[in-house]
Design an enzyme around this catalytic site. Structure first.
Site, PDB file in Angstrom:
ATOM      1  N   SER A  69       0.831  -1.205   0.000  1.00  0.00           N
ATOM      2  CA  SER A  69       0.000   0.000   0.000  1.00  0.00           C
ATOM      3  C   SER A  69       0.866   1.255   0.000  1.00  0.00           C
ATOM      4  O   SER A  69       2.049   1.219   0.323  1.00  0.00           O
ATOM      5  CB  SER A  69      -0.901   0.005   1.234  1.00  0.00           C
ATOM      6  OG  SER A  69      -0.120   0.012   2.406  1.00  0.00           O
ATOM      7  N   CYS A  70       0.239   2.380  -0.377  1.00  0.00           N
ATOM      8  CA  CYS A  70       0.943   3.663  -0.318  1.00  0.00           C
ATOM      9  C   CYS A  70       1.288   3.999   1.135  1.00  0.00           C
ATOM     10  O   CYS A  70       0.516   3.717   2.045  1.00  0.00           O
ATOM     11  CB  CYS A  70       0.063   4.779  -0.865  1.00  0.00           C
ATOM     12  SG  CYS A  70      -0.104   4.805  -2.645  1.00  0.00           S
ATOM     13  N   THR A  71       2.430   4.610   1.330  1.00  0.00           N
ATOM     14  CA  THR A  71       2.812   5.130   2.640  1.00  0.00           C
ATOM     15  C   THR A  71       3.487   6.480   2.439  1.00  0.00           C
ATOM     16  O   THR A  71       4.388   6.608   1.611  1.00  0.00           O
ATOM     17  CB  THR A  71       3.771   4.180   3.372  1.00  0.00           C
ATOM     18  OG1 THR A  71       3.151   2.899   3.512  1.00  0.00           O
ATOM     19  CG2 THR A  71       4.112   4.723   4.749  1.00  0.00           C
TER      20      THR A  71
END
Length: 253
Positions: free
Chosen positions: A2-4
Site C-alpha cells: 500500500s501507499c505510505t
C-alpha cells in the site's frame, strides 16, 4: 504494497529541510512505468481536461516551471504523482484514504455518469491533482487553498490525502466526501508516517474558522458536521477520524 507517506518538519530533520515522500502502490504482478519530465511555465494551457472523469477546468494565465513524475504511458491520464516547482513548492498526490456511509450519503462522490444521452463529468482525482496545483502555487498553504477551491467547485470521485511542502512548512489535506476537505499543518518538530487511512485525528475548528494558523477546512464544514450528525467524539476536541473515517481497524491503529 500500500501507499505510505512520510512528512518531516524542518526542526525534525537533520539539516532543517522540510521533507515529503511517498511510495506508490500497484496491483499484484503489476508495475506502472513512470518518467521524470520538466514542464515550462511559458505558454501554459488554457484548459485542463481529465482523461478519466472528463471534467474540464479553466487554468490561470500564469504558470511556474516544474518537474513531475507522470506515467510513462498516457493511456489513462497524466498521473503526475509528485513534483516540485520553481518556487520550491512540492506536492505529493495522493494517498488513498477512507470514508464511511454517513459521509458519502451526505456528500456523494462526483462520478462520471450519463443522464439519458447527456454525459455528466466527474470530479478531480489522483490523475489530475499535481497538474492542477503545482504550476500555480507559491507556497504549501496556497496549495491547500487552491485544492480546496477546486474540490468545492468540481468535487472528487475518490478519497485522497495530499501533501504540500515549501521551505518553511508542510501541510496535509484530506478530502471529505465529494466536496469537502480538512487540512492541517505538520508541526515543525514532528514527523508523520501515513498509511491508507483517515489520518488526522484531532482538528481545531476554532482555528480553521479563525486565524488558520495550523488548520484549514471547507467553508461550510461546521454546518455539514452538525446537519448530518457526524461528530462522534465524546471529548471536547473534534476527532475527524471518528467523524469521517471508515470505523474499521484501518482507522484505529
Amino acid at each position: 504494497m500500500s501507499c505510505t507517506t512520510i512528512l518531516v518538519g524542518k526542526d525534525a530533520s537533520y539539516d532543517g529541510s522540510t521533507m515529503i515522500a511517498r511510495n506508490m502502490d500497484s496491483g499484484s504482478g503489476e508495475y506502472t512505468l513512470k518518467k521524470m519530465i520538466s514542464v515550462s511555465g511559458k505558454n501554459p494551457p488554457k484548459k485542463y481536461r481529465s482523461v478519466l472523469s472528463h471534467v474540464e477546468i479553466p487554468l490561470p494565465d500564469k504558470a511556474l516551471d516544474y518537474i513531475c513524475f507522470p506515467n510513462a504511458l498516457n493511456d489513462s491520464g497524466i498521473w503526475a504523482g509528485a513534483g516540485t516547482n520553481s518556487a520550491n513548492v512540492s506536492v505529493s498526490a495522493t494517498e488513498t484514504i477512507t470514508s464511511n456511509e454517513l459521509v458519502l450519503a451526505a456528500d456523494p462522490l462526483v462520478v462520471l455518469h450519463k443522464e439519458g444521452r447527456t454525459e455528466i463529468p466527474g470530479g478531480i482525482g489522483e490523475e489530475d491533482m499535481v497538474s492542477l496545483l503545482l504550476p500555480y502555487i507559491h507556497s504549501a498553504r496556497e496549495g491547500v487553498l487552491r485544492l480546496g477551491e477546486l474540490l468545492e467547485k468540481y468535487g472528487t470521485y475518490e478519497m485522497n490525502g495530499i501533501a504540500f511542502s515549501d521551505t518553511r512548512e508542510i501541510w496535509w489535506l484530506e478530502t471529505i466526501g465529494g466536496h469537502h476537505f480538512i487540512a492541517k499543518r505538520v508541526p515543525d518538530d514532528s514527523y508523520v508516517m501515513m498509511a491508507n487511512q483517515q489520518g488526522i485525528d484531532s482538528f481545531d475548528l476554532k482555528d480553521a474558522f479563525g486565524k488558520q494558523e495550523s488548520h484549514i477546512c471547507s467553508k461550510d464544514l461546521r454546518e455539514f458536521i452538525a446537519e448530518h450528525h457526524l461528530n462522534l467524539s465524546y471529548e471536547e476536541e473534534f476527532n475527524p477520524r471518528d467523524a469521517f473515517g471508515s470505523h474499521s481497524d484501518a482507522d484505529h491503529v
